[in-house]
Motif scaffolding. Structure first.
Motif, short mmCIF file in Angstrom:
data_model
loop_
_atom_site.label_atom_id
_atom_site.label_comp_id
_atom_site.label_asym_id
_atom_site.label_seq_id
_atom_site.Cartn_x
_atom_site.Cartn_y
_atom_site.Cartn_z
N ARG A 59 1.05 -1.06 0.12
CA ARG A 59 -0.17 0.01 -0.03
C ARG A 59 0.87 1.42 -0.35
O ARG A 59 1.30 1.17 0.96
CB ARG A 59 -1.01 0.29 1.13
N LYS A 60 0.03 2.64 -1.14
CA LYS A 60 1.37 3.03 -0.25
C LYS A 60 0.55 4.38 0.20
O LYS A 60 -0.16 4.85 0.38
CB LYS A 60 1.16 4.12 -2.25
N ILE A 61 1.38 4.93 0.87
CA ILE A 61 1.27 6.42 1.49
C ILE A 61 1.37 7.49 0.82
O ILE A 61 3.11 8.14 0.17
CB ILE A 61 2.47 6.45 2.94
N LEU A 62 0.61 8.03 0.69
CA LEU A 62 0.32 9.33 -0.45
C LEU A 62 1.26 10.88 0.72
O LEU A 62 1.41 10.62 2.31
CB LEU A 62 -0.58 9.85 -0.32
N VAL A 63 2.12 11.58 0.05
CA VAL A 63 2.91 12.27 1.29
C VAL A 63 3.19 13.44 -0.01
O VAL A 63 3.29 12.93 -1.21
CB VAL A 63 4.22 11.68 1.60
N GLU A 64 3.29 14.54 0.65
CA GLU A 64 3.65 15.70 -0.31
C GLU A 64 4.80 16.50 0.25
O GLU A 64 4.91 16.51 1.53
CB GLU A 64 2.24 17.16 -0.32
#
Length: 249
Positions: free
Chosen positions: A70-75
């Motif tokens: 599962r990808k973790i969304l970061v900015e």
């Protein structure tokens, strides 16, 4: 009597809150994610001269593991970042079956010394996506770059090792740590490694080779120092001094 009344009511309120809180019972809800810390050091070790190094911000999840990555969304947070985008890479994936992981940032070694001591930063913010929801008040983490330069250890005897230099120091450890796999004398090398330590940390405060270490000096010369100075004979470096014993061996 009043104390018992409050205790009973607090128990009732506790169970009532549990029944009303779907987060406790509803495992179909989106998985929560919690960072263990908000500042991470990306360290370039004194033992290697690599171009890239990584630091990891560990986290845990509030939910159940699944059988896919599962990808973790970061900015990237601009106000917390002064590193060029070409000088860092981000890895933010929780692998299948895991309940803990780390958001990793790979950084390029700074080109200038004035940036080596936590002067370059990358700031990230975790965002909600289809898989995860941040569960902390501040879902931000900053990664700073630290370059560690070796200092001359007490066991560095110049008659044996030549004048101290970072180049020779790192090459010595590269060769020394390969002794685990060397033939034809692996048992002797492993005994020496056990005695001296993986980082030669057992050669402590004496500042000289003596006692039991003297018994291993021929093996250390053969396995480490001869290959070390063979290398710098073939690849001369102005920082590296070849000791006299090597030239007369």
């Amino acid at each position: 009597m009043k104390k018992k009344f409050y205790v009973i009511w607090s128990i009732i309120l506790f169970f009532a809150s549990c029944e009303k809180d779907p987060w406790v019972w509803d495992t179909s809800r989106k998985t929560g994610i919690v960072l263990d810390r908000n500042v991470v050091e990306i360290q370039f070790s004194e033992y290697t001269d690599t171009t890239w190094a990584a630091g990891g911000a560990s986290y845990s999840i509030l939910g159940v593991p699944v059988d896919y990555d599962r990808k973790i969304l970061v900015e990237v947070v601009d106000s917390l970042t002064n590193m060029p985008s070409t000088d860092y890479k981000i890895e933010a994936v929780l692998t299948a079956g895991a309940v803990r992981g780390a958001i990793r940032v790979w950084a390029r070694r700074p080109s200038y010394k004035e940036y080596e001591d936590m002067k370059l930063w990358v700031g990230l913010r975790i965002l909600e996506n289809d898989e995860f929801m941040p569960m902390m008040q501040s879902p931000e983490v900053t990664f700073g770059v630290k370059v560690v330069h070796p200092q001359q250890p007490k066991w560095w005897v110049e008659d044996l090792l030549g004048k101290f230099s970072e180049v020779a120091y790192r090459k010595l450890f590269e060769i020394y740590n390969e002794l685990w796999y060397k033939w034809p004398r692996p048992e002797e090398y492993r005994a020496m490694l056990d005695l001296f330590g993986y980082r030669l940390q057992m050669l402590t405060n004496e500042g000289k080779w003596s006692g039991i270490y003297l018994a291993y000096q021929p093996l250390f010369k053969q396995g480490v120092l001869v290959p070390l100075f063979d290398y710098f004979t073939e690849h001369p470096n102005p920082e590296v001094e070849i000791p006299e014993w090597y030239n007369n061996k």
